[in-house]
Design a protein around this motif. Sequence first.
Motif, short mmCIF file in Angstrom:
data_model
loop_
_atom_site.label_atom_id
_atom_site.label_comp_id
_atom_site.label_asym_id
_atom_site.label_seq_id
_atom_site.Cartn_x
_atom_site.Cartn_y
_atom_site.Cartn_z
N THR A 22 -29.90 4.64 -35.23
CA THR A 22 -30.37 3.24 -35.18
C THR A 22 -29.99 2.60 -33.85
O THR A 22 -30.81 1.91 -33.22
N ALA A 23 -28.76 2.81 -33.41
CA ALA A 23 -28.32 2.24 -32.14
C ALA A 23 -29.06 2.86 -30.96
O ALA A 23 -29.41 2.17 -30.00
N VAL A 24 -29.32 4.17 -31.03
CA VAL A 24 -30.06 4.84 -29.95
C VAL A 24 -31.46 4.26 -29.85
O VAL A 24 -31.94 3.95 -28.75
N PHE A 25 -32.13 4.09 -30.98
CA PHE A 25 -33.47 3.53 -30.93
C PHE A 25 -33.45 2.11 -30.38
O PHE A 25 -34.33 1.73 -29.59
N ALA A 26 -32.46 1.32 -30.77
CA ALA A 26 -32.39 -0.06 -30.29
C ALA A 26 -32.29 -0.10 -28.76
O ALA A 26 -32.84 -1.01 -28.12
N ARG A 27 -31.61 0.89 -28.18
CA ARG A 27 -31.49 0.93 -26.71
C ARG A 27 -32.76 1.42 -26.03
O ARG A 27 -32.95 1.19 -24.84
N CYS A 28 -33.62 2.12 -26.78
CA CYS A 28 -34.77 2.78 -26.17
C CYS A 28 -36.11 2.24 -26.67
O CYS A 28 -37.16 2.76 -26.26
N GLN A 29 -36.11 1.24 -27.51
CA GLN A 29 -37.35 0.82 -28.15
C GLN A 29 -38.37 0.25 -27.17
O GLN A 29 -39.56 0.19 -27.46
N ALA A 57 -42.05 -1.89 -36.72
CA ALA A 57 -42.11 -3.27 -36.21
C ALA A 57 -42.28 -3.29 -34.69
O ALA A 57 -42.82 -4.25 -34.14
N CYS A 58 -41.85 -2.21 -34.02
CA CYS A 58 -42.02 -2.09 -32.56
C CYS A 58 -43.35 -1.42 -32.20
O CYS A 58 -43.57 -1.11 -31.02
N GLY A 59 -44.19 -1.18 -33.18
CA GLY A 59 -45.50 -0.60 -32.91
C GLY A 59 -45.51 0.91 -32.74
O GLY A 59 -46.48 1.47 -32.23
N LYS A 60 -44.45 1.58 -33.19
CA LYS A 60 -44.36 3.03 -33.02
C LYS A 60 -45.06 3.75 -34.18
O LYS A 60 -45.12 3.24 -35.30
N THR A 61 -45.57 4.94 -33.89
CA THR A 61 -46.06 5.84 -34.93
C THR A 61 -44.89 6.71 -35.36
O THR A 61 -44.19 7.28 -34.51
N THR A 62 -44.66 6.81 -36.66
CA THR A 62 -43.41 7.38 -37.17
C THR A 62 -43.63 8.74 -37.83
O THR A 62 -44.63 8.97 -38.50
N CYS A 63 -42.63 9.62 -37.64
CA CYS A 63 -42.70 10.99 -38.14
C CYS A 63 -41.39 11.34 -38.84
O CYS A 63 -40.31 11.08 -38.29
N GLY A 207 -30.02 11.24 -17.47
CA GLY A 207 -29.00 10.37 -18.02
C GLY A 207 -29.23 10.03 -19.48
O GLY A 207 -29.31 10.91 -20.33
N ASP A 208 -29.35 8.72 -19.78
CA ASP A 208 -29.57 8.33 -21.18
C ASP A 208 -31.01 8.66 -21.58
O ASP A 208 -31.84 9.09 -20.76
N ILE A 209 -31.32 8.45 -22.86
CA ILE A 209 -32.62 8.89 -23.37
C ILE A 209 -33.76 8.11 -22.72
O ILE A 209 -34.81 8.68 -22.39
N ALA A 210 -33.58 6.82 -22.50
CA ALA A 210 -34.62 6.04 -21.84
C ALA A 210 -34.88 6.56 -20.43
O ALA A 210 -36.03 6.70 -20.00
#
Length: 281
Positions: A22-29, A57-63, A207-210
């Motif tokens: 959840t925290a990783v996605f928040a940094r990369c959304q 909610a961020c408009g992503k397609t989810t898998c 570096g980070d995921i983003a």
Amino acid sequence: MKHTPELIVMLTHNDVTVPDATAVFARCQHTRARYWGFKEEGLPFAEMQALFAQMKACGKTTCLEVVAYTEPECLRGAEMAAACGCDILMGTVYSDAVHAYCRAHGLRYMPFVGQISGRPSILHGTPAGMICEAEGYLAKGVDGIDLLGYRYTGDAAALNRAFIAAVHAPICLAGSVNSFARLDEIKAAGAAYFTIGSAFFAHAFGGDIADQQHRLRLYGGPACLSVGTPRPMFPVYLPSTMKSWPCWATKAFCLTLTTRLSTTATIPRPRWMRCSAISTA
């Protein structure tokens, strides 16, 4: 069937969802990757639901990718995907019951092919057998195939090329996409999708995921990326010998150059420098 490959970001490591997903996605959304997902193991179910809701909610397609090998386990994975409001169920060993459940609940279904074991998964079998298996599933109406190409115990690159050329449906190359050389192979083969999870957490691309997503975009797409409001163009002087360089050297030079400059800059470049695309948009 060839496509322009599109990244699916998986918040997983060694086929298990990372505890801080959840925290990783928040940094990369904010990144341009449209497809996001994780595995059925690693998070409490309530947290899975909340994270998928945040992605939507961020408009992503989810898998949701389910690593399961018995029909009851695969059905539980499909039920989890539906309860989480996912768009795509990836993985599971194909069964008519799972397929029927996905159709009844509006889930796109991309099952595994081949003989799969373990976690992280290992793929066994023959290319011809997997192609035949995929054609049978597609005849029943599945939406694509989840191919664990780089987990194959044989010649992975040869399998990927043969499978994608023969199977006329969206193919996702899932698992162990952990180098720029494999990205080149994926582009050449023309997979519709590819997943990266563990490699991001091992910093295989930077570096980070983003930042790693941005580097993938620079490597596979244009030599510069416009984000937000573009700045005025300015000249960048390139080595006169660059046209004779091998492809890998040109890409490495462009990647180094563009990561040193503002990502909102527009860099003029000759047509011969353009690379075939990998999409993270």
